[in-house]
Enzyme design. Structure first.
Site, PDB file in Angstrom:
ATOM      1  CE1 TYR A  37      32.509  42.193  35.711  1.00 37.46           C
ATOM      2  CE2 TYR A  37      35.023  42.029  35.045  1.00 37.46           C
ATOM      3  CZ  TYR A  37      33.649  41.341  35.025  1.00 37.46           C
ATOM      4  OH  TYR A  37      33.613  39.983  34.717  1.00 37.46           O
ATOM      5  CB  SER A 119      37.466  32.475  33.415  1.00 39.91           C
ATOM      6  OG  SER A 119      35.688  33.303  32.955  1.00 39.91           O
ATOM      7  CD  GLN A 145      34.542  29.747  36.180  1.00 41.41           C
ATOM      8  OE1 GLN A 145      35.425  30.428  35.577  1.00 41.41           O
ATOM      9  NE2 GLN A 145      33.488  29.633  36.860  1.00 41.41           N
ATOM     10  CE1 TYR A 147      30.976  31.552  37.772  1.00 38.69           C
ATOM     11  CE2 TYR A 147      31.399  32.745  35.207  1.00 38.69           C
ATOM     12  CZ  TYR A 147      31.514  32.620  36.807  1.00 38.69           C
ATOM     13  OH  TYR A 147      32.617  33.399  37.570  1.00 38.69           O
ATOM     14  CB  THR A 173      32.976  29.229  39.555  1.00 36.18           C
ATOM     15  OG1 THR A 173      34.259  28.740  39.535  1.00 36.18           O
ATOM     16  CG2 THR A 173      32.375  30.337  40.764  1.00 36.18           C
ATOM     17  CE  LYS A 285      37.570  30.778  41.700  1.00 33.80           C
ATOM     18  NZ  LYS A 285      36.353  31.554  42.293  1.00 33.80           N
ATOM     19  CG  HIS A 309      33.530  35.009  42.508  1.00 33.09           C
ATOM     20  ND1 HIS A 309      33.234  34.211  42.244  1.00 33.09           N
ATOM     21  CD2 HIS A 309      33.744  36.307  41.699  1.00 33.09           C
ATOM     22  CE1 HIS A 309      33.247  34.738  40.268  1.00 33.09           C
ATOM     23  NE2 HIS A 309      33.527  35.690  40.506  1.00 33.09           N
ATOM     24  CB  SER A 341      38.753  35.065  48.697  1.00 36.84           C
ATOM     25  OG  SER A 341      38.027  34.922  47.886  1.00 36.84           O
ATOM     26  N   GLY A 342      41.636  37.425  48.565  1.00 39.29           N
ATOM     27  CA  GLY A 342      42.607  38.734  49.389  1.00 39.29           C
ATOM     28  C   GLY A 342      44.330  37.907  49.244  1.00 39.29           C
TER      29      GLY A 342
HETATM   30  C1  FNR Z   1      36.496  36.733  39.106  1.00 41.63           C
HETATM   31  N1  FNR Z   1      36.392  35.769  39.620  1.00 41.63           N
HETATM   32  C2  FNR Z   1      35.976  34.796  39.086  1.00 41.63           C
HETATM   33  N2  FNR Z   1      36.083  33.277  39.102  1.00 41.63           N
HETATM   34  C3  FNR Z   1      35.165  32.593  38.664  1.00 41.63           C
HETATM   35  O1  FNR Z   1      34.838  31.523  38.707  1.00 41.63           O
HETATM   36  N3  FNR Z   1      35.248  32.681  37.625  1.00 41.63           N
HETATM   37  C4  FNR Z   1      35.648  33.783  36.596  1.00 41.63           C
HETATM   38  O2  FNR Z   1      35.070  34.319  35.240  1.00 41.63           O
HETATM   39  C5  FNR Z   1      35.968  34.860  37.782  1.00 41.63           C
HETATM   40  N4  FNR Z   1      36.076  36.085  37.063  1.00 41.63           N
HETATM   41  C6  FNR Z   1      36.571  37.189  37.563  1.00 41.63           C
HETATM   42  C7  FNR Z   1      36.963  38.226  36.929  1.00 41.63           C
HETATM   43  C8  FNR Z   1      37.289  39.312  37.987  1.00 41.63           C
HETATM   44  C9  FNR Z   1      37.649  40.541  37.819  1.00 41.63           C
HETATM   45  C10 FNR Z   1      38.021  39.134  38.947  1.00 41.63           C
HETATM   46  C11 FNR Z   1      38.718  40.203  39.741  1.00 41.63           C
HETATM   47  C12 FNR Z   1      37.477  38.174  39.661  1.00 41.63           C
HETATM   48  C13 FNR Z   1      37.313  34.967  41.147  1.00 41.63           C
HETATM   49  C14 FNR Z   1      38.929  34.820  41.106  1.00 41.63           C
HETATM   50  O3  FNR Z   1      38.440  33.619  40.654  1.00 41.63           O
HETATM   51  C15 FNR Z   1      38.485  34.697  42.233  1.00 41.63           C
HETATM   52  O4  FNR Z   1      38.125  34.178  43.331  1.00 41.63           O
HETATM   53  C16 FNR Z   1      39.033  36.384  43.052  1.00 41.63           C
HETATM   54  O5  FNR Z   1      39.416  37.073  42.131  1.00 41.63           O
HETATM   55  C17 FNR Z   1      39.745  36.338  44.842  1.00 41.63           C
HETATM   56  O6  FNR Z   1      40.050  37.531  45.235  1.00 41.63           O
HETATM   57  P1  FNR Z   1      41.224  38.294  45.018  1.00 41.63           P
HETATM   58  O7  FNR Z   1      42.548  37.711  45.581  1.00 41.63           O
HETATM   59  O8  FNR Z   1      41.640  38.294  43.138  1.00 41.63           O
HETATM   60  O9  FNR Z   1      41.392  40.005  45.685  1.00 41.63           O
END
Ligand code: FNR
Length: 411
Positions: A37, A119, A145, A147, A173, A285, A309, A341-342
């Site tokens: 996940y 979140s 954050q 939704y 988001t 976002k 994301h 992201s990254g």
């Molecule tokens: C997320 N991300 C995310 N974003 C958001 O706005 N609400 C959320 O609930 C979540 N949940 C979530 C769960 C998991 C397991 C991941 C990996 C990511 C996205 C998060 O905020 C972010 O944009 C990314 O994790 C960035 O990518 P990297 O750097 O983690 O690869």
């Protein structure tokens, strides 16, 4: 320096320092479902890969002999002090990594003056997370954050809760109007929400709970009596116990959540309404296109958060780092731009800052640190990240964040 000196004394860091080693260690610790996940992305995970490649294609361009004083990482955003241009991105269902979930991560961040974003799919209610953060640092910054639910009563209620809890801002988001195509989860038949995980905001929300008796439209499920179904029901009952809800109430809650949590037809109209509904700073976002940034600024948002994301939504989409310069240009300096992201290292952060981001978000790595060592793990990860960020700036001859700009990189 302190980190190097500890090495001189033969002490090893509490976590692997290299991002791949950290992920590898967490994989060994977490259940296959939980790891999939967190680590997984959409489709072929091409965007996830590109998020990293994009950082590799940007080169830092250090200057020497500038006699620069030690770098100052502090900045002010939306009138509040940040210890560094870094924050913990909103990540749902952190209970998959550790039972203390957001509470542990928020405390570790607060202690270091690093903002935390809770979140919408948190494992602990927002109020408890803010309390935990302010418990270690009264000035702690916690963003909520959101939704956008199809149920406007839930949206209104979540916003009121963020205001009353003392949040520093709301992050709406907009890239997840539906869940992306995530093969790793689908293959495992695993979606944490269906087990009642990551629903803390809903299960403690008066508007959501009041609506549980209302009839719902949508596909009727006719479940086969399998072992997996039984396990899901047991997990659901267990989750319900934490919030004082019975199994039938939890079943209703999950169905209602699935039917209402996201808004497939979300448009600028809802953004306008959220803008009018809350006095808190509002960030959008998940923007990647400069025209969306222009529109967001015109609509009066307070910040733009460039992100794909973590490659979990549109597979094959542009990397966030590549989207950043045009987004910065479109914002014309009217609102700050955040990005994620990254981002994996302090050097990555410097690249994003040079391309115009005011701060960068750390995502997956902090989930891995949380899974391995709880609050201490997230703290260690932040310490390592900040140390590398500071050292990189020092070695490049940068003393203040405002000095950074396109002149410090080559593409
Ligand atoms: C997320 N991300 C995310 N974003 C958001 O706005 N609400 C959320 O609930 C979540 N949940 C979530 C769960 C998991 C397991 C991941 C990996 C990511 C996205 C998060 O905020 C972010 O944009 C990314 O994790 C960035 O990518 P990297 O750097 O983690 O690869």
């Amino acid at each position: 320096q302190a980190i190097y000196l500890r090495g001189f004394l033969g002490e090893k860091p509490p976590l692997p320092l290299r991002p791949e080693a950290l992920e590898e260690a967490a994989k060994r610790r977490m259940s296959p479902e939980a790891f999939a996940y967190v680590a997984g992305g959409a489709g072929m995970e091409a965007t996830m890969e590109q998020n990293r490649q994009a950082f590799a294609r940007v080169a830092l361009w250090p200057r020497m002999l500038r006699g620069a004083p030690p770098p100052d990482l502090r900045l002010t955003l939306w009138g509040r002090p940040w210890a560094a241009p870094l924050f913990l991105a909103p990540i749902g269902v952190l209970e998959l990594a550790h039972p203390e979930a957001e509470l542990a991560a928020a405390r570790a961040a607060a202690q270091r003056g690093i903002p935390f974003m809770v979140s919408n799919q948190a494992s602990h209610p927002l109020e408890r997370v803010v309390e935990a953060a302010k418990g270690v640092n009264p000035e702690a910054l916690v963003f909520f954050q959101l939704y956008h639910s199809t149920d406007p009563r839930v949206v209104a209620s979540f916003l009121r809760r963020a205001e009353r809890a003392g949040c520093a801002g709301v992050v709406l988001t907009v890239d997840t109007v539906q869940l992306g195509w995530r093969p790793r989860d689908l293959e495992l038949g695993h979606l944490p929400f269906l087990k009642g995980q990551g629903l803390a905001m809903y299960l403690t929300d008066p508007a959501f709970l009041a609506a549980l008796e209302e009839p719902l439209e949508g596909p009727a499920l006719r479940p086969k009596p399998t072992l997996a179904l039984l396990q899901n029901l047991l997990a659901l009952r267990q989750a319900g116990k934490r919030f004082g809800l019975s199994l039938p109430q939890m079943q209703k809650a999950v169905r209602r959540f699935v039917a209402t949590y996201s808004f497939p037809e979300l448009s600028w109209e809802e953004v306008r309404r959220v803008r009018e509904a809350t006095p808190l700073p509002l960030l959008l976002k998940g923007l990647l296109h400069p025209e969306d940034v222009t529109q967001a600024v015109a609509l009066g948002v307070d910040g733009v958060y460039v992100s794909n994301h973590g490659g979990r939504q549109v597979d094959g989409s542009l990397s966030a780092l590549e989207a950043l310069p045009l987004a910065v240009q479109a914002a014309e300096g009217k609102v700050p731009i955040l990005m994620d992201s990254g981002v994996r290292t302090g050097a990555d952060a410097v690249k994003a800052l040079a391309l115009g981001a005011k701060a960068v978000g750390l995502g997956r790595p902090y989930v891995y640190a949380l899974a391995l060592k709880g609050e201490k793990g997230v703290g260690a990860l932040l310490d390592h990240f900040l140390a590398e960020l500071e050292l990189t700036l020092a070695l490049m001859g940068v003393a203040r964040l405002e000095e950074l700009g396109p002149g410090w990189i080559q593409r």
